[in-house]
Motif scaffolding. Sequence first.
Motif, PDB file in Angstrom:
ATOM      1  N   PRO A 124       8.154   7.244  -1.224  1.00  0.00           N
ATOM      2  CA  PRO A 124       7.878   6.234  -2.251  1.00  0.00           C
ATOM      3  C   PRO A 124       6.430   5.743  -2.162  1.00  0.00           C
ATOM      4  O   PRO A 124       5.948   5.378  -1.087  1.00  0.00           O
ATOM      5  N   GLY A 125       5.760   5.727  -3.285  1.00  0.00           N
ATOM      6  CA  GLY A 125       4.360   5.317  -3.328  1.00  0.00           C
ATOM      7  C   GLY A 125       4.158   3.878  -2.895  1.00  0.00           C
ATOM      8  O   GLY A 125       3.187   3.557  -2.209  1.00  0.00           O
ATOM      9  N   TRP A 126       5.063   2.994  -3.285  1.00  0.00           N
ATOM     10  CA  TRP A 126       4.910   1.586  -2.928  1.00  0.00           C
ATOM     11  C   TRP A 126       4.945   1.401  -1.412  1.00  0.00           C
ATOM     12  O   TRP A 126       4.257   0.547  -0.863  1.00  0.00           O
ATOM     13  N   LEU A 127       5.741   2.231  -0.718  1.00  0.00           N
ATOM     14  CA  LEU A 127       5.832   2.131   0.733  1.00  0.00           C
ATOM     15  C   LEU A 127       4.516   2.554   1.389  1.00  0.00           C
ATOM     16  O   LEU A 127       4.036   1.907   2.324  1.00  0.00           O
ATOM     17  N   LEU A 128       3.933   3.631   0.887  1.00  0.00           N
ATOM     18  CA  LEU A 128       2.663   4.101   1.432  1.00  0.00           C
ATOM     19  C   LEU A 128       1.564   3.059   1.226  1.00  0.00           C
ATOM     20  O   LEU A 128       0.755   2.808   2.121  1.00  0.00           O
ATOM     21  N   ILE A 129       1.531   2.467   0.042  1.00  0.00           N
ATOM     22  CA  ILE A 129       0.526   1.442  -0.249  1.00  0.00           C
ATOM     23  C   ILE A 129       0.737   0.228   0.650  1.00  0.00           C
ATOM     24  O   ILE A 129      -0.221  -0.334   1.191  1.00  0.00           O
ATOM     25  N   LEU A 130       1.974  -0.175   0.831  1.00  0.00           N
ATOM     26  CA  LEU A 130       2.290  -1.329   1.673  1.00  0.00           C
ATOM     27  C   LEU A 130       1.847  -1.094   3.124  1.00  0.00           C
ATOM     28  O   LEU A 130       1.160  -1.933   3.721  1.00  0.00           O
ATOM     29  N   VAL A 131       2.209   0.042   3.672  1.00  0.00           N
ATOM     30  CA  VAL A 131       1.873   0.348   5.072  1.00  0.00           C
ATOM     31  C   VAL A 131       0.366   0.461   5.243  1.00  0.00           C
ATOM     32  O   VAL A 131      -0.222  -0.115   6.163  1.00  0.00           O
ATOM     33  N   ASN A 132      -0.287   1.200   4.355  1.00  0.00           N
ATOM     34  CA  ASN A 132      -1.729   1.383   4.503  1.00  0.00           C
ATOM     35  C   ASN A 132      -2.495   0.105   4.201  1.00  0.00           C
ATOM     36  O   ASN A 132      -3.543  -0.141   4.804  1.00  0.00           O
ATOM     37  N   GLY A 133      -1.998  -0.722   3.294  1.00  0.00           N
ATOM     38  CA  GLY A 133      -2.617  -2.016   3.049  1.00  0.00           C
ATOM     39  C   GLY A 133      -2.568  -2.878   4.301  1.00  0.00           C
ATOM     40  O   GLY A 133      -3.555  -3.541   4.658  1.00  0.00           O
ATOM     41  N   PHE A 134      -1.439  -2.861   4.982  1.00  0.00           N
ATOM     42  CA  PHE A 134      -1.306  -3.601   6.241  1.00  0.00           C
ATOM     43  C   PHE A 134      -2.286  -3.059   7.281  1.00  0.00           C
ATOM     44  O   PHE A 134      -2.944  -3.829   7.992  1.00  0.00           O
ATOM     45  N   LEU A 135      -2.403  -1.738   7.380  1.00  0.00           N
ATOM     46  CA  LEU A 135      -3.317  -1.145   8.355  1.00  0.00           C
ATOM     47  C   LEU A 135      -4.776  -1.495   8.051  1.00  0.00           C
ATOM     48  O   LEU A 135      -5.573  -1.718   8.971  1.00  0.00           O
ATOM     49  N   VAL A 136      -5.129  -1.558   6.782  1.00  0.00           N
ATOM     50  CA  VAL A 136      -6.492  -1.960   6.415  1.00  0.00           C
ATOM     51  C   VAL A 136      -6.724  -3.414   6.828  1.00  0.00           C
ATOM     52  O   VAL A 136      -7.799  -3.763   7.341  1.00  0.00           O
ATOM     53  N   MET A 137      -5.730  -4.273   6.624  1.00  0.00           N
ATOM     54  CA  MET A 137      -5.874  -5.674   7.042  1.00  0.00           C
ATOM     55  C   MET A 137      -6.018  -5.775   8.565  1.00  0.00           C
ATOM     56  O   MET A 137      -6.801  -6.588   9.066  1.00  0.00           O
ATOM     57  N   VAL A 138      -5.286  -4.955   9.312  1.00  0.00           N
ATOM     58  CA  VAL A 138      -5.428  -4.934  10.763  1.00  0.00           C
ATOM     59  C   VAL A 138      -6.848  -4.492  11.139  1.00  0.00           C
ATOM     60  O   VAL A 138      -7.466  -5.059  12.052  1.00  0.00           O
ATOM     61  N   SER A 139      -7.371  -3.503  10.434  1.00  0.00           N
ATOM     62  CA  SER A 139      -8.741  -3.043  10.698  1.00  0.00           C
ATOM     63  C   SER A 139      -9.749  -4.158  10.449  1.00  0.00           C
ATOM     64  O   SER A 139     -10.682  -4.354  11.235  1.00  0.00           O
ATOM     65  N   ILE A 140      -9.571  -4.892   9.356  1.00  0.00           N
ATOM     66  CA  ILE A 140     -10.484  -6.002   9.049  1.00  0.00           C
ATOM     67  C   ILE A 140     -10.380  -7.089  10.111  1.00  0.00           C
ATOM     68  O   ILE A 140     -11.392  -7.632  10.577  1.00  0.00           O
ATOM     69  N   ALA A 141      -9.155  -7.397  10.541  1.00  0.00           N
ATOM     70  CA  ALA A 141      -8.968  -8.396  11.599  1.00  0.00           C
ATOM     71  C   ALA A 141      -9.615  -7.931  12.900  1.00  0.00           C
ATOM     72  O   ALA A 141     -10.243  -8.731  13.606  1.00  0.00           O
ATOM     73  N   ALA A 142      -9.493  -6.641  13.211  1.00  0.00           N
ATOM     74  CA  ALA A 142     -10.117  -6.110  14.425  1.00  0.00           C
ATOM     75  C   ALA A 142     -11.639  -6.188  14.325  1.00  0.00           C
ATOM     76  O   ALA A 142     -12.325  -6.507  15.308  1.00  0.00           O
ATOM     77  N   LEU A 143     -12.182  -5.928  13.149  1.00  0.00           N
ATOM     78  CA  LEU A 143     -13.626  -6.018  12.939  1.00  0.00           C
ATOM     79  C   LEU A 143     -14.108  -7.448  13.150  1.00  0.00           C
ATOM     80  O   LEU A 143     -15.111  -7.682  13.838  1.00  0.00           O
ATOM     81  N   ILE A 144     -13.387  -8.385  12.594  1.00  0.00           N
ATOM     82  CA  ILE A 144     -13.740  -9.794  12.783  1.00  0.00           C
ATOM     83  C   ILE A 144     -13.641 -10.173  14.253  1.00  0.00           C
ATOM     84  O   ILE A 144     -14.519 -10.845  14.807  1.00  0.00           O
ATOM     85  N   GLY A 145     -12.587  -9.694  14.915  1.00  0.00           N
ATOM     86  CA  GLY A 145     -12.418  -9.960  16.335  1.00  0.00           C
ATOM     87  C   GLY A 145     -13.534  -9.368  17.177  1.00  0.00           C
ATOM     88  O   GLY A 145     -13.983  -9.972  18.165  1.00  0.00           O
TER      89      GLY A 145
END
Length: 149
Positions: A124-145
């Motif tokens: 399902p496309g919505w699942l892929l977008i949801l998971v990858n959106g979360f991973l991008v947010m984790v990447s941004i949080a790691a960058l800020i950290g």
Amino acid sequence: MTDDTPPDPAKPAHAAKQLVKSADKLATSAEQQTNSADRRTVLAADRTVLAAERTYAAWVRTGLAALAAGIGARALLDKLVPDWMIAGTGSVLVLFSALCFIAAIWREFAPGVPPPKPDTAKLPGWLLILVNGFLVMVSIAALIGLWLA
């Protein structure tokens, strides 16, 4: 008289039977070829779906490895190189991870020429977008950290 010998023109009933038999064989052969070609097309579409999933998984796997390396850069490079270099290296790796997560979705939803309809169900496309959106947010949080720690 065998089926390989030409029909005797003096026997029109026999010739008609052979003609019908030959036409039936030809129709059966054509149907088998069509069914075989159709099946090969569906199987090729299935392989395309599965290859796209492997490509998606490779992008995500690469992104996760880059994210882990970016986060671990501080601990690994501490006291070896200046702090600005640690922050820069970690930032590049974390940004690359975010790029991988975005590329995974982009490649999944824009594969190029659409393949024929497969038997295999797509993720399902919505699942892929949801998971990858979360991973991008984790990447941004790691960058800020990385920059604030």
